[in-house]
Enzyme design. Structure first.
Site, short mmCIF file in Angstrom:
data_model
loop_
_atom_site.label_atom_id
_atom_site.label_comp_id
_atom_site.label_asym_id
_atom_site.label_seq_id
_atom_site.Cartn_x
_atom_site.Cartn_y
_atom_site.Cartn_z
N HIS A 173 0.85 -1.11 -0.18
CA HIS A 173 0.00 0.14 0.40
C HIS A 173 1.04 1.49 0.26
O HIS A 173 1.93 1.20 0.62
CB HIS A 173 -1.05 0.10 0.92
CG HIS A 173 0.30 0.55 2.52
ND1 HIS A 173 -0.14 1.33 2.84
CD2 HIS A 173 0.02 -0.84 3.46
CE1 HIS A 173 0.36 0.90 4.39
NE2 HIS A 173 0.10 0.08 4.18
N ASP A 224 6.22 2.15 6.90
CA ASP A 224 4.70 1.78 6.41
C ASP A 224 3.82 2.35 5.74
O ASP A 224 3.00 3.43 5.69
CB ASP A 224 4.28 1.42 8.28
CG ASP A 224 2.92 0.70 7.96
OD1 ASP A 224 1.84 0.27 6.49
OD2 ASP A 224 2.27 1.08 8.66
N GLU A 227 -5.20 1.38 3.06
CA GLU A 227 -5.51 0.62 3.24
C GLU A 227 -5.43 0.46 5.14
O GLU A 227 -5.72 0.30 5.68
CB GLU A 227 -4.17 0.11 3.12
CG GLU A 227 -3.72 -1.71 4.18
CD GLU A 227 -2.39 -1.16 5.64
OE1 GLU A 227 -2.93 -2.70 5.74
OE2 GLU A 227 -2.45 -0.25 5.80
N GLU A 228 -4.90 1.84 5.19
CA GLU A 228 -4.62 2.33 6.52
C GLU A 228 -6.43 3.07 6.87
O GLU A 228 -6.43 3.14 8.06
CB GLU A 228 -4.38 3.93 6.88
CG GLU A 228 -2.31 3.38 6.02
CD GLU A 228 -2.41 2.70 7.23
OE1 GLU A 228 -2.90 2.37 8.34
OE2 GLU A 228 -0.44 2.56 6.99
N ASP A 259 3.77 -5.71 3.74
CA ASP A 259 3.54 -4.56 5.00
C ASP A 259 4.62 -5.15 5.89
O ASP A 259 5.41 -5.52 5.17
CB ASP A 259 2.54 -5.21 5.02
CG ASP A 259 1.89 -4.35 5.73
OD1 ASP A 259 2.09 -3.28 6.30
OD2 ASP A 259 0.27 -4.62 5.39
N HIS A 284 3.28 2.95 13.06
CA HIS A 284 2.86 4.22 13.20
C HIS A 284 2.69 5.90 13.87
O HIS A 284 2.22 6.23 14.54
CB HIS A 284 0.83 3.58 13.81
CG HIS A 284 0.11 2.72 12.24
ND1 HIS A 284 -1.36 3.07 12.61
CD2 HIS A 284 1.02 2.68 11.28
CE1 HIS A 284 -1.16 1.92 11.66
NE2 HIS A 284 0.07 1.57 10.72
#
Length: 340
Positions: free
Chosen positions: A63, A172, A203-204, A226, A310
């Site tokens: 992603h 990420d 995706e998130e 990922d 994150h």
């Protein structure tokens, strides 16, 4: 391919979920060196490599979106936001941000001085709905530049750490976008595998891009890439991989066990360090929705170990990225060589 340069460029690009434009454009440009590229209606970057007489059709997914925020309210030069993706609220007080309005506007998340807050309040994670961003502008000046719906990202530049380790926002999943590009650069020109690459959006916020992309690809097998958790002393060791110990090959009930065992065997045969990641439910990645798209698609999962997921200071090892690319390139070509 200069892997580090490509990775740093992708990480520096702006692309929160639903507004991936700049990052997606850069990824499309890089992918165009290896594939015929288009963008679908949702914004996924799709690349096609179709050799004459191909024997397999493999979908590769990573992603392109990053976590971010969206402006919900303006008041007297201050801004309220909501999150787009799993923003770690503990990291926000006093963070510098950029608001992507008519022009970029710099701001800082407000932080109540400890002198003015009670001890029990200082222990709580602040609710995003209660937080403000200070732009330093007057209310009138701010409203000329920023509107509800504009996106917000935390400011941070990619940087080298010790050895082959790097830190940045958006590793990420730009690390895995880079790994796919690196794998394509390793393929022999005469390979016979049809490859569809999708750098998927959103995706998130719910994996919408991967669902759309997998449905339209018609691939007969897939590998999703990922990041996953790398151990630090404050994390549960049994739930983490190890940084610098190679890609994490994942398996969950929805995923293909034959692909899992094939990836492990290839890594072992080639001397590529690897780790396994076994999950009892879903994997929490795009692999879950790719596996059940349309009539179903056997799907594997490879993850790059990452610390501080994150946050604006995510950390990976470039050697793990390189070994992920090597394993992926082997998967795409070794089976056809054995069947020749």
């Amino acid at each position: 391919m200069d892997t580090r340069q490509v990775l740093f460029s992708l990480c520096a690009a702006v692309g929160p979920a639903g507004a991936e434009g700049k990052a997606a454009d850069l990824a499309a440009k890089e992918l165009g060196q290896y594939a015929q590229v288009r963008t679908d209606a949702l914004g996924n970057v799709i690349g096609e490599i179709i050799p004459n007489g191909y024997t397999r059709h493999v979908l590769l997914d990573a992603h392109i979106d990053e976590i971010g925020m969206i402006v919900t309210h303006l008041e007297d030069g201050f801004v309220r936001v909501d999150k787009t993706g799993g923003v770690d609220l503990r990291t926000l007080p006093d963070r510098e941000v950029t608001i992507w309005g008519k022009e970029p506007v710099d701001g800082i998340f407000c932080a109540v001085p400890p002198h003015l807050s009670k001890a029990e309040e200082r222990k709580k994670v602040p609710a995003l709905a209660d937080a403000w961003i200070d732009t330093g502008l007057s209310g009138e000046a701010l409203e000329k530049l920023v509107s509800p719906g504009d996106r917000v990202t935390v400011k941070n530049s990619p940087a080298l750490l010790a050895g082959s380790r790097v830190t940045s926002k958006a590793l990420d999943d730009r690390a895995c976008v880079t790994a796919i590009l690196r794998a394509l650069s390793l393929l022999p020109k005469d390979h016979k595998t049809r490859i569809t690459v999708q750098f998927s959006v959103q995706e998130e916020t719910g994996q919408a891009g991967a669902q759309v992309g997998a449905f339209q690809s018609l691939a007969t097998e897939a590998i999703a890439l990922d990041v996953s958790f790398a151990y630090t002393p404050d994390s549960p060791k049994h739930k983490c991989g190890q940084l610098s110990k190679g890609p994490m090959i994942g398996y969950a009930p929805v995923l293909s066990y034959p692909i899992f065992t094939r990836l492990c065997a290839l890594a072992k045969e080639a001397g590529i360090p690897y780790q396994t990641e076994i999950m009892g439910a879903d994997s929490g990645t795009n692999a879950d929705c790719i596996a059940v798209a349309k009539e179903g698609c056997p799907t594997g999962l490879i993850s790059i170990p990452q610390r501080y997921m994150h946050t604006p200071v995510e950390v990976i090892d470039l050697e793990d990225l390189e070994n992920t690319a090597r394993l992926l390139a082997l998967y795409l070509t070794k089976e056809e060589q054995e069947n020749a």
